[in-house]
Scaffold this motif. Structure first.
Motif, PDB file in Angstrom:
ATOM      1  N   ALA A   1       0.945  -0.781  -0.020  1.00  0.00           N
ATOM      2  CA  ALA A   1      -0.072  -0.400   0.019  1.00  0.00           C
ATOM      3  C   ALA A   1       1.089   1.511   0.396  1.00  0.00           C
ATOM      4  N   ALA A   2       1.518   0.973   0.756  1.00  0.00           N
ATOM      5  CA  ALA A   2       2.777   2.672   0.566  1.00  0.00           C
ATOM      6  C   ALA A   2       3.980   2.456  -0.704  1.00  0.00           C
ATOM      7  N   LEU A   3       3.160   2.098  -1.437  1.00  0.00           N
ATOM      8  CA  LEU A   3       3.702   2.186  -2.727  1.00  0.00           C
ATOM      9  C   LEU A   3       3.050   2.695  -3.656  1.00  0.00           C
ATOM     10  N   LEU A   4       2.163   2.550  -3.559  1.00  0.00           N
ATOM     11  CA  LEU A   4       1.144   3.398  -4.799  1.00  0.00           C
ATOM     12  C   LEU A   4       0.511   4.570  -3.914  1.00  0.00           C
ATOM     13  N   THR A   5       0.537   5.385  -4.933  1.00  0.00           N
ATOM     14  CA  THR A   5      -0.184   6.749  -4.654  1.00  0.00           C
ATOM     15  C   THR A   5      -1.870   6.558  -4.448  1.00  0.00           C
ATOM     16  N   HIS A   6      -2.431   5.047  -5.073  1.00  0.00           N
ATOM     17  CA  HIS A   6      -4.038   5.542  -4.983  1.00  0.00           C
ATOM     18  C   HIS A   6      -3.921   3.868  -4.715  1.00  0.00           C
ATOM     19  N   ALA A   7      -4.024   3.114  -3.320  1.00  0.00           N
ATOM     20  CA  ALA A   7      -4.913   2.551  -2.819  1.00  0.00           C
ATOM     21  C   ALA A   7      -5.773   2.479  -3.245  1.00  0.00           C
ATOM     22  N   LEU A   8      -6.201   1.201  -3.968  1.00  0.00           N
ATOM     23  CA  LEU A   8      -7.561   0.606  -3.655  1.00  0.00           C
ATOM     24  C   LEU A   8      -7.728  -0.208  -2.233  1.00  0.00           C
ATOM     25  N   PRO A   9      -9.130  -0.310  -1.429  1.00  0.00           N
ATOM     26  CA  PRO A   9      -9.402  -1.245  -0.528  1.00  0.00           C
ATOM     27  C   PRO A   9      -9.802  -2.359  -0.871  1.00  0.00           C
ATOM     28  N   VAL A  10      -9.860  -3.478  -0.365  1.00  0.00           N
ATOM     29  CA  VAL A  10     -10.351  -4.787  -1.172  1.00  0.00           C
ATOM     30  C   VAL A  10     -11.024  -4.721  -0.338  1.00  0.00           C
ATOM     31  N   SER A  11     -11.912  -5.962  -0.578  1.00  0.00           N
ATOM     32  CA  SER A  11     -13.493  -5.871  -0.058  1.00  0.00           C
ATOM     33  C   SER A  11     -12.841  -7.353   1.656  1.00  0.00           C
ATOM     34  N   ARG A  12     -12.969  -7.332   2.717  1.00  0.00           N
ATOM     35  CA  ARG A  12     -13.272  -8.491   2.937  1.00  0.00           C
ATOM     36  C   ARG A  12     -14.249  -8.953   3.996  1.00  0.00           C
ATOM     37  N   ASP A  13     -14.345 -10.367   4.097  1.00  0.00           N
ATOM     38  CA  ASP A  13     -15.244 -11.069   5.605  1.00  0.00           C
ATOM     39  C   ASP A  13     -14.203 -12.078   6.308  1.00  0.00           C
ATOM     40  N   GLY A  14     -14.123 -10.676   7.264  1.00  0.00           N
ATOM     41  CA  GLY A  14     -13.293 -10.876   8.282  1.00  0.00           C
ATOM     42  C   GLY A  14     -11.979 -10.135   8.310  1.00  0.00           C
ATOM     43  N   GLY A  15     -11.056 -11.539   8.129  1.00  0.00           N
ATOM     44  CA  GLY A  15      -9.655 -11.181   7.872  1.00  0.00           C
ATOM     45  C   GLY A  15      -9.084 -11.968   6.613  1.00  0.00           C
ATOM     46  N   GLN A  16     -10.113 -12.111   6.140  1.00  0.00           N
ATOM     47  CA  GLN A  16      -9.619 -13.179   4.472  1.00  0.00           C
ATOM     48  C   GLN A  16     -10.467 -11.956   3.158  1.00  0.00           C
ATOM     49  N   ILE A  17      -9.419 -12.053   2.326  1.00  0.00           N
ATOM     50  CA  ILE A  17     -10.213 -11.345   1.378  1.00  0.00           C
ATOM     51  C   ILE A  17     -11.433 -11.685   0.711  1.00  0.00           C
ATOM     52  N   ARG A  18     -12.118 -10.436   0.017  1.00  0.00           N
ATOM     53  CA  ARG A  18     -13.909 -11.497   0.132  1.00  0.00           C
ATOM     54  C   ARG A  18     -13.353 -11.767  -1.885  1.00  0.00           C
ATOM     55  N   ARG A  19     -14.000 -13.227  -2.248  1.00  0.00           N
ATOM     56  CA  ARG A  19     -14.053 -13.822  -3.102  1.00  0.00           C
ATOM     57  C   ARG A  19     -14.511 -12.715  -3.975  1.00  0.00           C
ATOM     58  N   VAL A  20     -15.218 -12.114  -5.316  1.00  0.00           N
ATOM     59  CA  VAL A  20     -15.451 -11.226  -6.214  1.00  0.00           C
ATOM     60  C   VAL A  20     -15.441 -12.549  -7.515  1.00  0.00           C
ATOM     61  N   PRO A  21     -15.920 -12.120  -8.630  1.00  0.00           N
ATOM     62  CA  PRO A  21     -15.523 -12.048  -9.924  1.00  0.00           C
ATOM     63  C   PRO A  21     -14.619 -11.150 -10.554  1.00  0.00           C
ATOM     64  N   MET A  22     -13.916 -11.607 -10.943  1.00  0.00           N
ATOM     65  CA  MET A  22     -11.938 -10.944 -10.990  1.00  0.00           C
ATOM     66  C   MET A  22     -12.765 -10.238 -12.531  1.00  0.00           C
ATOM     67  N   VAL A  23     -13.591 -10.267 -13.331  1.00  0.00           N
ATOM     68  CA  VAL A  23     -14.096  -8.967 -14.177  1.00  0.00           C
ATOM     69  C   VAL A  23     -14.475  -7.718 -12.765  1.00  0.00           C
ATOM     70  N   ASP A  24     -15.267  -7.733 -12.031  1.00  0.00           N
ATOM     71  CA  ASP A  24     -15.974  -6.653 -12.065  1.00  0.00           C
ATOM     72  C   ASP A  24     -14.570  -6.461 -10.479  1.00  0.00           C
ATOM     73  N   TYR A  25     -12.999  -7.456 -10.627  1.00  0.00           N
ATOM     74  CA  TYR A  25     -11.935  -7.025  -9.972  1.00  0.00           C
ATOM     75  C   TYR A  25     -11.024  -5.889 -10.206  1.00  0.00           C
ATOM     76  N   TYR A  26     -10.669  -5.985 -11.697  1.00  0.00           N
ATOM     77  CA  TYR A  26      -9.990  -5.634 -12.721  1.00  0.00           C
ATOM     78  C   TYR A  26     -11.136  -4.649 -12.561  1.00  0.00           C
ATOM     79  N   LEU A  27     -13.083  -4.532 -13.084  1.00  0.00           N
ATOM     80  CA  LEU A  27     -13.051  -3.011 -13.380  1.00  0.00           C
ATOM     81  C   LEU A  27     -12.606  -2.023 -12.288  1.00  0.00           C
ATOM     82  N   GLY A  28     -12.575  -2.810 -11.312  1.00  0.00           N
ATOM     83  CA  GLY A  28     -12.249  -1.246 -10.339  1.00  0.00           C
ATOM     84  C   GLY A  28     -11.377  -0.583 -10.218  1.00  0.00           C
ATOM     85  N   LEU A  29     -10.489  -1.635 -11.148  1.00  0.00           N
ATOM     86  CA  LEU A  29      -9.246  -0.699 -11.515  1.00  0.00           C
ATOM     87  C   LEU A  29      -9.411   0.716 -12.169  1.00  0.00           C
TER      88      LEU A  29
END
Length: 351
Positions: free
Chosen positions: A114-142
């Motif tokens: 995160a510290a290396l990014l100027t725009h660090a996007l948050p990831v959705s989590r369920d508890g401590g685990q990254i939430r599994r989402v369709p990769m198409v939507d994950y990339y569209l977030g960028l």
């Protein structure tokens, strides 16, 4: 404007990134220069598109000086960049973007970068685990992070004249029909052995298809699956069951071959996503992985997965040693899933 895209390293992931790449191009306009950096083995996948002006190939583990870290860093430093968009999640690519002097760096805040990014996007989590989402939507977030329209989720892949010429040759060499159904099959998975369906099941399925329908079966493969595919076609021993094992194995040819097929049966692997992006119905054999992550949102698909207490486990090899999630998925179930696609196929020119 100069924009650098650190593209996904896996075949299927790069296909699923197409909606985001397309949206980025629409947002920055045709005058912007977009450079895509990805693995050498993915050369040709996006050939024929207008989304990316230039491809650079990078592999941190290569012995080829054309694609190593030093060469890539030198090329990055020679350009005055405006921004980088990191489709990859690795710390390494974030470090490369920083060392390359790219002033604006957009990516997901994970893997300690995160510290290396100027725009660090948050990831959705369920508890401590990254939430599994369709990769198409994950990339569209960028893409949305730079103000692009992220609503168009449909997959696509462009064909090329070179691919069409090579596919013509394949069709001729293998005596494939210019009219009638052809079912593509893919047996492998770069993820690991746990994704693989037993060769004996593919043999039984291919025999069932050619015995009960007029369809041909075309086994597609990469370099590592050649011997397995040769063995399968040899054991089936039928004139309508053929393979690409002894044909040119480049992605432009594979695109054009899949485009000529009626449907595809595949493990959860890269060629499955290619077929989906080319508008082909796909029957996917899932074992250790989650269908939601690799969902192809705009294709007719059947996802087959057994309901087991141990699946999906997300492991590269079965931790229990029985591999039931794939072994117990019967050829008959798969045949019943692909049969409607064969039955409704119209006898039209495909070559």
């Amino acid at each position: 404007m100069n924009i650098c895209l650190f593209l996904p390293n896996w075949l299927g992931d790069l296909v699923m990134a197409v909606p985001a790449i397309r949206a980025i191009r629409a947002r920055v306009g045709p005058a912007a220069r977009i450079v895509g950096i990805t693995r050498p083995n993915l050369a040709g996948l996006l050939s024929g598109s207008h989304w990316i002006n230039e491809f650079w190939y990078y592999d941190p583990r290569t012995d080829d000086p054309r694609f190593d870290t030093f060469t890539t860093l030198h090329k990055l430093r020679a350009v005055r960049w405006d921004k980088a968009i990191l489709f990859t999640n690795s710390l390494r690519t974030a470090l490369l973007a920083v060392a390359g002097g790219i002033p604006e760096r957009i990516g997901y805040a994970r893997d300690g970068r995160a510290a290396l990014l100027t725009h660090a996007l948050p990831v959705s989590r369920d508890g401590g685990q990254i939430r599994r989402v369709p990769m198409v939507d994950y990339y569209l977030g960028l893409a949305r992070a730079i103000g692009a329209d992220g609503d168009d989720r449909h997959l696509e892949l462009p064909l090329t004249l070179w691919g069409e010429v090579c596919a013509d040759r394949v069709w001729k060499d293998l005596n494939l029909p210019s009219h009638g159904p052809v079912v593509a099959m893919h047996v492998g998975g770069a993820f690991g052995a746990s994704k693989c369906w037993p060769p004996a099941h593919f043999i039984e399925l291919a025999r069932r298809i050619v015995a009960a329908t007029p369809a041909w079966v075309l086994f597609v493969c990469g370099h590592r699956e050649r011997e397995v595919v040769r063995g399968i076609t040899r054991q089936v021993s039928h004139e309508r069951v053929v393979s690409l094992a002894d044909q040119p194995l480049d992605l432009q040819t594979l695109k054009s071959c899949l485009h000529r097929c009626t449907a595809m049966v595949s493990t959860d692997s890269g060629p499955r996503h290619m077929a989906a992006a080319l508008g082909k119905p796909v029957v996917t054999l899932f074992g250790p992985t989650w269908p939601v992550v690799t969902a192809n949102p705009t294709v007719e698909s059947v996802d087959l997965q057994l309901s087991l207490d141990c699946a999906p486990c997300g492991r590269r090899r079965c931790p229990l040693g029985h591999h039931r999630c794939m072994v117990d998925l019967s050829p008959d179930v798969v045949f019943q899933a692909v049969l409607p696609f064969i039955s409704r196929a119209r006898f039209r020119s495909v070559a």
